[in-house]
Structure formats: C-alpha cells, structure tokens
Design an enzyme around this catalytic site. Structure first.
Site, PDB file in Angstrom:
ATOM      1  N   PHE A 159     -27.112  10.980  19.146  1.00 16.87           N
ATOM      2  CA  PHE A 159     -26.541  11.076  17.806  1.00 16.87           C
ATOM      3  C   PHE A 159     -25.017  11.085  17.827  1.00 16.87           C
ATOM      4  O   PHE A 159     -24.373  10.861  16.790  1.00 16.87           O
ATOM      5  CB  PHE A 159     -27.077  12.310  17.086  1.00 16.87           C
ATOM      6  CG  PHE A 159     -28.582  12.342  17.005  1.00 16.87           C
ATOM      7  CD1 PHE A 159     -29.319  11.157  17.045  1.00 16.87           C
ATOM      8  CD2 PHE A 159     -29.266  13.539  16.911  1.00 16.87           C
ATOM      9  CE1 PHE A 159     -30.710  11.183  16.983  1.00 16.87           C
ATOM     10  CE2 PHE A 159     -30.659  13.573  16.841  1.00 16.87           C
ATOM     11  CZ  PHE A 159     -31.383  12.390  16.887  1.00 16.87           C
ATOM     12  N   ASP A 207      -8.242   4.402  -2.099  1.00 19.79           N
ATOM     13  CA  ASP A 207      -9.505   4.246  -2.826  1.00 19.79           C
ATOM     14  C   ASP A 207     -10.502   3.389  -2.048  1.00 19.79           C
ATOM     15  O   ASP A 207     -11.710   3.626  -2.102  1.00 19.79           O
ATOM     16  CB  ASP A 207      -9.288   3.692  -4.235  1.00 19.79           C
ATOM     17  CG  ASP A 207      -8.408   2.450  -4.278  1.00 19.79           C
ATOM     18  OD1 ASP A 207      -7.848   2.070  -3.232  1.00 19.79           O
ATOM     19  OD2 ASP A 207      -8.275   1.864  -5.367  1.00 19.79           O
ATOM     20  N   ARG A 264     -32.960  17.846  28.833  1.00 16.72           N
ATOM     21  CA  ARG A 264     -33.888  18.662  28.034  1.00 16.72           C
ATOM     22  C   ARG A 264     -34.797  19.530  28.905  1.00 16.72           C
ATOM     23  O   ARG A 264     -34.954  20.729  28.674  1.00 16.72           O
ATOM     24  CB  ARG A 264     -34.734  17.751  27.162  1.00 16.72           C
ATOM     25  CG  ARG A 264     -35.738  18.501  26.303  1.00 16.72           C
ATOM     26  CD  ARG A 264     -36.641  17.538  25.561  1.00 16.72           C
ATOM     27  NE  ARG A 264     -37.449  18.204  24.552  1.00 16.72           N
ATOM     28  CZ  ARG A 264     -38.314  17.581  23.765  1.00 16.72           C
ATOM     29  NH1 ARG A 264     -38.483  16.279  23.889  1.00 16.72           N
ATOM     30  NH2 ARG A 264     -39.006  18.248  22.859  1.00 16.72           N
ATOM     31  N   SER A 277     -31.882  23.292  19.861  1.00 19.72           N
ATOM     32  CA  SER A 277     -32.220  22.303  20.890  1.00 19.72           C
ATOM     33  C   SER A 277     -31.128  22.162  21.939  1.00 19.72           C
ATOM     34  O   SER A 277     -31.413  22.052  23.135  1.00 19.72           O
ATOM     35  CB  SER A 277     -32.494  20.939  20.254  1.00 19.72           C
ATOM     36  OG  SER A 277     -33.706  20.941  19.535  1.00 19.72           O
ATOM     37  N   HIS A 315      -2.479   3.066   7.079  1.00 20.04           N
ATOM     38  CA  HIS A 315      -1.727   1.809   6.999  1.00 20.04           C
ATOM     39  C   HIS A 315      -0.493   1.938   6.113  1.00 20.04           C
ATOM     40  O   HIS A 315       0.410   1.104   6.195  1.00 20.04           O
ATOM     41  CB  HIS A 315      -2.627   0.675   6.506  1.00 20.04           C
ATOM     42  CG  HIS A 315      -3.305   0.943   5.201  1.00 20.04           C
ATOM     43  ND1 HIS A 315      -4.355   1.812   5.079  1.00 20.04           N
ATOM     44  CD2 HIS A 315      -3.082   0.444   3.960  1.00 20.04           C
ATOM     45  CE1 HIS A 315      -4.772   1.836   3.814  1.00 20.04           C
ATOM     46  NE2 HIS A 315      -4.005   1.027   3.115  1.00 20.04           N
ATOM     47  N   GLU A 361     -22.406  14.101  12.005  1.00 19.40           N
ATOM     48  CA  GLU A 361     -21.724  14.069  13.297  1.00 19.40           C
ATOM     49  C   GLU A 361     -20.272  13.643  13.196  1.00 19.40           C
ATOM     50  O   GLU A 361     -19.424  14.103  13.974  1.00 19.40           O
ATOM     51  CB  GLU A 361     -22.484  13.145  14.256  1.00 19.40           C
ATOM     52  CG  GLU A 361     -23.833  13.677  14.707  1.00 19.40           C
ATOM     53  CD  GLU A 361     -24.963  13.385  13.735  1.00 19.40           C
ATOM     54  OE1 GLU A 361     -26.093  13.854  13.976  1.00 19.40           O
ATOM     55  OE2 GLU A 361     -24.706  12.687  12.724  1.00 19.40           O
ATOM     56  N   HIS A 392      -1.910  -7.807   0.553  1.00 23.01           N
ATOM     57  CA  HIS A 392      -2.158  -6.650   1.423  1.00 23.01           C
ATOM     58  C   HIS A 392      -1.753  -6.959   2.862  1.00 23.01           C
ATOM     59  O   HIS A 392      -1.981  -8.043   3.379  1.00 23.01           O
ATOM     60  CB  HIS A 392      -3.646  -6.292   1.377  1.00 23.01           C
ATOM     61  CG  HIS A 392      -4.021  -5.143   2.270  1.00 23.01           C
ATOM     62  ND1 HIS A 392      -4.002  -3.838   1.832  1.00 23.01           N
ATOM     63  CD2 HIS A 392      -4.418  -5.097   3.572  1.00 23.01           C
ATOM     64  CE1 HIS A 392      -4.384  -3.046   2.819  1.00 23.01           C
ATOM     65  NE2 HIS A 392      -4.638  -3.776   3.895  1.00 23.01           N
ATOM     66  N   LYS A 417      -0.737  -1.227  -6.896  1.00 21.53           N
ATOM     67  CA  LYS A 417      -0.336  -1.686  -5.572  1.00 21.53           C
ATOM     68  C   LYS A 417       0.889  -2.579  -5.724  1.00 21.53           C
ATOM     69  O   LYS A 417       0.956  -3.433  -6.606  1.00 21.53           O
ATOM     70  CB  LYS A 417      -1.488  -2.459  -4.931  1.00 21.53           C
ATOM     71  CG  LYS A 417      -1.378  -2.626  -3.431  1.00 21.53           C
ATOM     72  CD  LYS A 417      -2.716  -3.070  -2.866  1.00 21.53           C
ATOM     73  CE  LYS A 417      -2.686  -3.088  -1.355  1.00 21.53           C
ATOM     74  NZ  LYS A 417      -4.032  -3.373  -0.796  1.00 21.53           N
ATOM     75  N   SER A 464       0.830  -1.210   0.000  1.00 20.68           N
ATOM     76  CA  SER A 464       0.000   0.000   0.000  1.00 20.68           C
ATOM     77  C   SER A 464       0.859   1.253   0.000  1.00 20.68           C
ATOM     78  O   SER A 464       0.427   2.308  -0.474  1.00 20.68           O
ATOM     79  CB  SER A 464      -0.911   0.010   1.234  1.00 20.68           C
ATOM     80  OG  SER A 464      -1.776  -1.098   1.239  1.00 20.68           O
TER      81      SER A 464
END
Length: 622
Positions: free
Chosen positions: A383, A149, A465, A337, A71, A358, A255, A241, A34
């Site tokens: 979330f 990729d 809340r 909120s 990696h 997020e 790999h 590669k 890689s």
C-alpha cells in the site's frame, strides 16, 4: 484598512507581478501567469498576517507558508525579495545552474520547509505541519498553504481536507487561487466558487469566498482565518490568470511560459518598484515541547524461538520511543497488522492515526520531519506504492523519514497478490539517497529499527508477516551497509535477505548432503549493499545465486548484479533466463503471479524456496 494601506498593498501586488515577469523573462522559462493571479493574496498575507522572524528562519515560533502550487515559484521569490531575504540580483538568477532559486521551490531557499511542484503534495504536508504545531511542538504558529484550483482534482488534496477537518486544525488555512485555467485549458469547476465551498464545507472546513484581487476582502478573510476556532479555513478566491497584462490575462495557452513581450508587460504593470516589507515577527520567543528521553532497552529474543519481524518492529519502536522523545509514529489504519500498536499503547500522545490515506500519512511524516521530529510511518508494503510520489518528493525535500512496509512478498500466504509487497525493494532502491533494509529475524529487526533513527534521507524497512526463527543473538550488531556471512563454502555463494535467508540456510544443508559447500550471505542492508564482501565472495567461489521474495526486477538480485558489474570480478554475469551457455550468476525471484496458498507453498510456487535454491546452485556447477 485605511486608504494608504490599501494603496500600498495594491502597489506591492503590482511589484510581485512585475518581479514574477522579470524572473521568468531572465530565465527564459517559468510560470509567471500562475504567479500573477495570486499577487494580491500573497501581498496582503506578507504585509499584514504572516508572522515570521526574517532574521531567523529557524525560529520555532515562525508561521509556515507552503506553496502547494509550486510552479508559482516566481511569486514566492518575489515575496522573499520584498522581505529582504533575497536580492534583486539573485531574483534574476531564477532557474540558473547552481542557483538556489530553482524552477520549483526546495528547502535550499530560506523559509521553504519542503519541495513542491508535484501538485497535490503541499497541502497534505501543511496538514502535517499543523498537526505538529498542535500535538508535538505545542506552539501557536499558523500554517498557510497556497493552493491552485487545478490541483483540487488530486485525490491527495481530499485526503488532506478530510484529515484536517477531522482533526479540527484551526491553525491551518488553505488559500485557493481559483484562476479558472489549468495547463491545458479550463479547470473542472471554473469560477464556480460555490462548488468548491460546498465540498470543503462537507469536509468540516470554514469557507470564505472572496474577490482575490481586492486587498480589503483578502485582509478580512485572512484575519477571520486566524481567528477561527475548532476547524480549518479555506479562502476560496476568484482570480484571473495573468492578471494585469492584457496579452495573457484570462487567456488559454499562456501557462508555463515567459511572456512574449516582457517589456510591454512591465510597462502595462507600471514598471519595476522597490517596495520593501517589514514582516511582522512572532509575538514572543517560543520553545517547542519535547518529550522525555530514557535508556534504550530493546526487546531481546532467544535464538531458536520463532518471532515475526513485524512483531519485533512494533516492540522495538515502542522501546525506541521511550529512549528518544523525538520519535513519533503514523499508522495507515493497520497498526494491529504492522504491530505499530505496541508504540500506540506505550506512547499514545505521539501516535497519529492517518486512516487508509497513505499519501496523507507520508506527507504528515514529512511535515513532522521538517520540524525536527523523527517519524516512523507504517502500513503494508504493497500500500505504500499509493504514496510513491510523496516518497519521491520527500527525497527532493531532503526530508528524513522512516517508512516500514509489512507483509512483504509471497510469504504472507493465503491473502493473495493484492496484499503482497512485491515491488517495494525496487521502488525504494530507486529513491535518491535512500536506505533499504530487510531483516530476517527479530533481534536483527530490533537493532535496525533503532539504527534507522540516526540515518538521513528516506529509510525503508521491510518486515515479514509470518514467524521466522531467531538466528542472531540479542547483542549482535548490524551496521547499515553491512552483511552477515552465515555459512562459508568454496563452490558457490548464495545471497539472500529476509525470509529467504532461512530458505538459503536450509538449501545449504541439502547441498551439504550432495557434497556441495556454499557460502550463505544475509544481505540485510540492500541499499547500501556491502559491495566489498560480495565481490570477495564472488571472486572466491566464482558462482553466485541471489534469492528474494520479490519480483525479479529491481530488488536484491539487481543490487548484487550492479555491484558485480561495477567491480573487477573476472567472471561473466548473466540473469536467470534460459540460455545455452553456463552462467556465473543466477537470479531467483517471484517469477509468476501468485494465488492463494500457504506460506511455504507460495515460496515453492514462486521458485524461491530451498529446493529451488539447491537446484540453482547445482545447475551452476554442472
């Protein structure tokens, strides 16, 4: 580019390949193939386009290079060797115990801003660095991100691509190493560069398709990327590669392992070289922009009034932003909120709307922290679970970020379980070096919001809340790692946090009518927990009830049990399950899947209201 430069770049690329092979061979593990595919890409970047003061990794004017395909660390370390940052001897300590050249990069290594290796993480952080350069530091450094990729299958990458395109981050370049092969086999689009270009173009990126092994094409693309205005650039490079070694080039199943015959591979690559690169330093010294600081004037709330802790968070953060110019805020499109909107109104130049993305929100915070800013990122507690891998990587990166989760627990009421944070305390307790805070009233919230800024690592604050009574005066102090004794009794100890503190106090009143006196502890600092105080109270009463608006697993109750298990408390410890013998610790948490109901009904249904606490104490005393 003249012929001598072209030849030098080819030789430098060969050296990077050789050193990648040597490092993995010395370690007996790693990802040399890689690394080999991106050798020319990084050789040209290092020798001709990267602007870095090698003698001063902290120079604010330095460009930033993020290996999103972490990696390929042997390639990064080979680059650092060519630049004179590490020696050949250290290169061959790759992956060794105690060494700084770990299997995937971490900030222990100079010029590494964040840890990478969890695919899909590096580019979103790069977006955060580019945002910092433009809106906070106000400096012209460029952010280069080497992407694989395979990782373009990650949703977080497309959160990053869209955000960068929306912001027009022309100071950001993604160099995509399209070598066609992932870990298991071919990638989704193989060598179809046009497929990548079409998608990225739709997200507002300038795209350049090139032969990733041609230094001339690479040089042109990198120059074009730095010169592009009003949008980020993606260099989509077709590569092989394992390039240069016939035994592994473009072959599946190679790999993540050293080459079987490293000596033969080195001979095929022309053997070791000792080329060095004098990396171009930034054009001129630079000083990051800094916002003015003022006095800290936290909001003050009267004892007895009812204020939601989320409201206190927003008002306190706005005040902190006035006091500290390094504080910035990031929103997941719920500022009305979470009440982060108070900061947005007071300090719009330091407010970042990340929309409902997020992972990008947390990654941007990590990038800003890497540049010395103090970010607060807020959304619903539920979330934040979407970004949990990024929180984990923040800890690996030694990043200092403040995360705030609102709408914690069943007490949010009618919205139902999809909106309820019921796993967050457990999740953040599990993060290495984290701090977990859960205030019960407005003044406590305001003080903890301010104190979070001075802590290290990942800091998490949970807010509620609904409105809750203010029980502390505005001048009360709440040291992290402490707790508050609200009632003192001799027959049992009730440990609560956040909304259940108020239920525990109400239960204490009911128990007093039963002739039972209890100690009530507000464990607002869940991690670190005030172990000494808890152990003392456990010894004094011999019976403990914990109560939390959270699943029973991993939250406050388990934190208390862990403390008691580690301490010489001469009482048996058990959990809240039906047993045939008396127990000394009863753990109350949300025990069944909630539905829609009012806040008080939710607490009752979950078995964490005042009546449930009273019954738990009485059962321990029977």
């Amino acid at each position: 580019m003249d012929e001598l430069d072209y030849r030098f770049l080819c030789e430098l690329a060969a050296q990077l390949r050789v050193d990648s092979v040597r490092a993995a061979a010395a370690a007996g593990s790693g990802h040399p193939t890689s690394s080999m595919s991106a050798a020319e890409l990084m050789a040209v970047l290092l020798a001709r386009h990267l602007r870095v003061d090698v003698a001063d990794p902290a120079n604010p004017a330095n460009d930033h290079l993020v290996f999103s395909k972490g990696h390929a660390s042997p390639l990064l370390y080979a680059m650092l060797k060519a630049a004179g940052v590490v020696t050949d001897e250290e290169l061959l300590t790759f992956r060794r115990r105690g060494g700084r050249l770990e299997g995937h990069p971490t900030p222990r290594v100079p010029f590494v801003d964040v840890a990478t290796g969890s695919l899909g993480f590096g580019l979103p952080v790069g977006v955060g660095l580019a945002l910092t350069a433009r809106r906070l530091d106000r400096l012209p450094y460029h952010v280069w991100v080497l992407c694989g990729d395979s990782e373009l299958a990650e949703g977080s990458m497309w959160e990053a691509f869209e955000h960068a395109g929306h912001e027009g981050l022309n100071n950001l370049t993604a160099i995509i190493d399209v070598n066609r092969l992932g870990q298991r086999g071919p990638t989704r689009h193989g060598w179809d560069l046009g497929a990548y270009a079409a998608r990225l173009g739709a997200f507002g990126w300038h795209t350049i398709e090139i032969d990733g092994h041609d230094p001339g094409q690479i040089d042109y693309a990198l120059a074009d990327a730095r010169a592009t205005r009003r949008r980020p650039t993606a260099i989509i490079a077709r590569t092989c590669k394992g390039r240069g070694v016939s035994a592994v080039e473009n072959r599946e199943g190679k790999h993540g392992k050293p080459l079987e015959d490293a000596e033969q591979a080195l001979d095929e690559l022309g053997g070791p070289r000792s080329l060095t690169v004098e990396v171009t330093a930034p054009d001129a010294p630079a000083t990051p922009y800094r916002y003015a600081c003022g006095a800290l004037d936290l909001p003050r709330y009267e004892v007895g009034e009812r204020v939601a802790t989320r409201t206190a968070f927003g008002e306190a953060l706005a005040a902190l932003g006035t006091a500290r110019g390094d504080v910035v805020a990031l929103d997941g499109e719920v500022a009305d909120s979470t009440k982060l909107e108070a900061f947005a109104k007071a300090h719009p130049e330091r407010f970042f709307e990340c929309y409902i993305a997020e992972q990008q929100m947390v990654a941007a915070a990590i990038g800003m922290a890497a540049r010395g800013w103090t970010p607060y990122a807020a959304t619903f507690a539920a979330f934040l679970t979407r970004a949990y891998d990024f929180v984990r990587m923040a800890a690996v990166s030694r990043a200092g970020i403040c995360l705030v989760g609102s709408h914690g627990g069943v007490s949010i009421g009618e919205d139902g379980p999809s909106q309820m944070g019921l796993e967050d305390l457990a999740a953040f307790r599990a993060v290495h070096g984290s701090t977990v805070l859960y205030p019960c009233d407005a003044n406590q919230t305001a003080r903890l919001v301010a104190d979070m800024a001075g802590l290290e690592g990942v800091r998490y604050l949970r807010t509620t809340r609904g409105e809750t009574p203010v029980i502390y005066g505005p001048d009360e102090e709440f040291p992290v790692g402490g707790c508050k004794i609200l009632r003192t009794g001799g027959q049992a100890t009730v440990v609560a946090a956040g909304v259940t503190v108020h239920e525990a106090l109400a239960a204490a009143d009911l128990l007093a009518e039963d002739g039972v006196s209890v100690t009530v502890i507000d464990a607002y600092s869940i991690k670190p927990l005030d172990s000494a105080e808890l152990v003392e109270m456990a010894r004094a009463t011999g019976k403990v009830v914990t109560v939390e608006d959270h699943w029973p697993e991993g939250g406050l109750g388990d934190a208390v049990l862990s403390t008691l298990a580690d301490a010489p408390v001469p009482v048996p410890v058990s959990v809240s399950v039906p047993v045939s013998v008396s127990v000394s610790v009863r753990k109350l948490g949300v025990s069944r899947m909630p539905g829609s109901a009012t806040s008080q009904e939710q607490l009752e249904d979950a078995g964490i209201d005042r009546g449930a606490i009273r019954e738990a104490v009485l059962s321990l005393l029977r």
